[in-house]
Design a protein around this motif. Structure first.
Motif, mmCIF file in Angstrom:
data_model
loop_
_atom_site.group_PDB
_atom_site.id
_atom_site.type_symbol
_atom_site.label_atom_id
_atom_site.label_comp_id
_atom_site.label_asym_id
_atom_site.label_seq_id
_atom_site.Cartn_x
_atom_site.Cartn_y
_atom_site.Cartn_z
ATOM 1 N N VAL A 155 5.023 -2.860 -14.228
ATOM 2 C CA VAL A 155 4.049 -1.814 -14.573
ATOM 3 C C VAL A 155 2.724 -2.440 -15.006
ATOM 4 C CG1 VAL A 155 3.535 0.112 -16.126
ATOM 5 C CG2 VAL A 155 5.835 -0.149 -15.179
ATOM 6 N N ALA A 156 2.802 -3.529 -15.785
ATOM 7 C CA ALA A 156 1.583 -4.217 -16.217
ATOM 8 C C ALA A 156 0.833 -4.794 -15.019
ATOM 9 C CB ALA A 156 1.926 -5.323 -17.214
ATOM 10 N N SER A 157 1.577 -5.359 -14.064
ATOM 11 C CA SER A 157 0.951 -5.907 -12.860
ATOM 12 C C SER A 157 0.299 -4.803 -12.036
ATOM 13 C CB SER A 157 1.999 -6.635 -12.007
ATOM 14 O OG SER A 157 2.546 -7.733 -12.703
ATOM 15 N N GLN A 158 0.975 -3.653 -11.974
ATOM 16 C CA GLN A 158 0.414 -2.513 -11.252
ATOM 17 C C GLN A 158 -0.882 -2.033 -11.909
ATOM 18 O OE1 GLN A 158 0.522 -1.053 -8.584
ATOM 19 N NE2 GLN A 158 0.686 1.165 -8.641
ATOM 20 N N LEU A 185 0.800 4.289 7.585
ATOM 21 C CA LEU A 185 0.690 2.833 7.659
ATOM 22 C C LEU A 185 -0.637 2.475 8.316
ATOM 23 C CD1 LEU A 185 4.328 1.856 8.728
ATOM 24 C CD2 LEU A 185 3.256 1.499 6.492
ATOM 25 N N PRO A 186 -1.720 2.535 7.552
ATOM 26 C CA PRO A 186 -3.041 2.302 8.144
ATOM 27 C C PRO A 186 -3.255 0.833 8.474
ATOM 28 C CG PRO A 186 -3.223 2.452 5.780
ATOM 29 C CD PRO A 186 -1.787 2.779 6.109
ATOM 30 N N SER A 198 -1.557 -1.833 -1.228
ATOM 31 C CA SER A 198 -0.653 -2.595 -2.092
ATOM 32 C C SER A 198 -0.412 -1.852 -3.401
ATOM 33 C CB SER A 198 -1.230 -3.987 -2.377
ATOM 34 O OG SER A 198 -1.376 -4.732 -1.191
ATOM 35 N N HIS A 199 -1.468 -1.279 -3.952
ATOM 36 C CA HIS A 199 -1.358 -0.524 -5.201
ATOM 37 C C HIS A 199 -0.411 0.660 -5.026
ATOM 38 C CE1 HIS A 199 -2.592 0.791 -9.148
ATOM 39 N NE2 HIS A 199 -3.078 1.926 -8.691
ATOM 40 N N ARG A 200 -0.507 1.330 -3.911
ATOM 41 C CA ARG A 200 0.355 2.491 -3.660
ATOM 42 C C ARG A 200 1.805 2.066 -3.430
ATOM 43 N NH1 ARG A 200 -3.206 6.826 -0.059
ATOM 44 N NH2 ARG A 200 -5.071 6.781 -1.369
ATOM 45 N N LEU A 201 2.000 0.963 -2.727
ATOM 46 C CA LEU A 201 3.364 0.475 -2.491
ATOM 47 C C LEU A 201 4.027 0.049 -3.800
ATOM 48 C CD1 LEU A 201 2.890 -1.584 0.811
ATOM 49 C CD2 LEU A 201 4.028 0.635 0.533
ATOM 50 N N PHE A 202 3.251 -0.588 -4.677
ATOM 51 C CA PHE A 202 3.774 -0.964 -5.993
ATOM 52 C C PHE A 202 4.192 0.291 -6.760
ATOM 53 C CE2 PHE A 202 2.664 -5.329 -5.669
ATOM 54 C CZ PHE A 202 3.187 -5.977 -6.785
#
Length: 284
Positions: A155-158, A185-186, A198-202
């Motif tokens: 969560v902190a990394s996100q 999948l753009p 990447s933010h959304r996948l996390f």
């Protein structure tokens, strides 16, 4: 009590800093440590948003120093590394904060400023949690304690990745939600799209992990004491994803982004409570 006050101050500091960034007021005080060349700057909303951020930081610093001094006296062994690390990272945070202003908000340094602030927030939460519970300070990365510790770090990394998305100007690289550029999948045509995806996948990974943890508390009697907390985490995870969508669809509303960060910080605190409970009973 001092522990709770310190955690609250750093919570406010991080959220207020998010508001300052959202209002693009980070350079309203272009000098440091003064603001507009004065101890008390002229009244203007953006100037006072940034100036108030510095005032909150000063109060939070004093509170943390008092808390760390008390813990350094009462802790024994390796636990003493916690207050020492908190003070050392805080010192770095102050220096980085000055550099951020003087170098005019470089994305990497501004993100590092957020990361160090979050680290101090978590260390203060550690000291506050063991203070209020009367538990002996400890550490464990085994079993459920290891899972929850990994989840806190995730969560902190996100949150840090989200800060980089903001400061790198990639907040609207995907202007729609939940799709990105009209697709699931753009093509990663730019760095901005790559870090936004990447933010959304996390976020999806965290939500799935929270769901699995809640299911585990229903199936494993050893985790039964955490059922309510696990459900609260799952619901907050859903709220957090929804707020992420609001941030994008609102065109990066600074109120929405501040709420988005606030929920992330609450998630860390709640997961931290479970971790501390597991540490106490041996990390099983």
């Amino acid at each position: 009590m001092l522990g709770r006050i310190t955690v609250s101050l750093f919570f406010l500091l991080l959220v207020w800093g998010n508001l300052v960034a959202g209002m693009k007021a980070g350079l309203a005080c272009p000098d440091w440590p003064l603001c507009q060349g004065r101890v008390l700057p002229p009244f203007r909303l953006d100037i006072w948003m940034e100036f108030t951020h510095r005032v909150i930081a000063a109060v939070a610093t004093v509170s943390l120093l008092l808390l760390a001094a008390g813990r350094l006296k009462s802790y024994r062994g390796l636990a003493r590394a916690v207050p020492l690390a908190a003070v050392a990272i805080l010192a770095a945070e102050i220096v980085i904060g000055g550099m951020v202003v003087l170098l005019e908000l470089p994305a990497n340094l501004t993100t590092l400023h957020f990361v160090t602030g979050t680290a101090v927030f978590l260390l203060a939460a550690y000291m506050a949690r063991f203070e209020e519970s009367g538990r002996t300070p400890g550490f464990s990365a085994r079993g459920t304690a290891g899972l929850t510790l990994a989840l806190i770090l995730l969560v902190a990394s996100q949150a840090a990745l989200g800060a980089y998305v903001r400061h790198a100007g990639a907040g609207l690289a995907c202007p729609d939600f939940p799709t990105c550029g009209g697709g699931w999948l753009p093509p990663l045509v730019s760095t901005g799209v790559a870090i936004q995806v990447s933010h959304r996948l996390f976020a999806c990974l965290i939500l799935v992990t929270l769901a699995l943890f809640w299911v585990a508390t229903r199936l494993d009697a050893r985790l039964a004491p955490h059922r309510r907390a696990a459900l609260a985490l799952l619901l907050l995870g859903g709220v957090q994803v929804a707020l992420g969508g609001v941030v994008v669809l609102s065109g990066l509303s600074y109120v929405a982004t501040a709420c988005h960060l606030a929920v992330a910080l609450v998630l860390m605190l709640l997961i931290g409570r479970i971790w501390a409970a597991e540490v106490t009973r041996g990390g099983s």
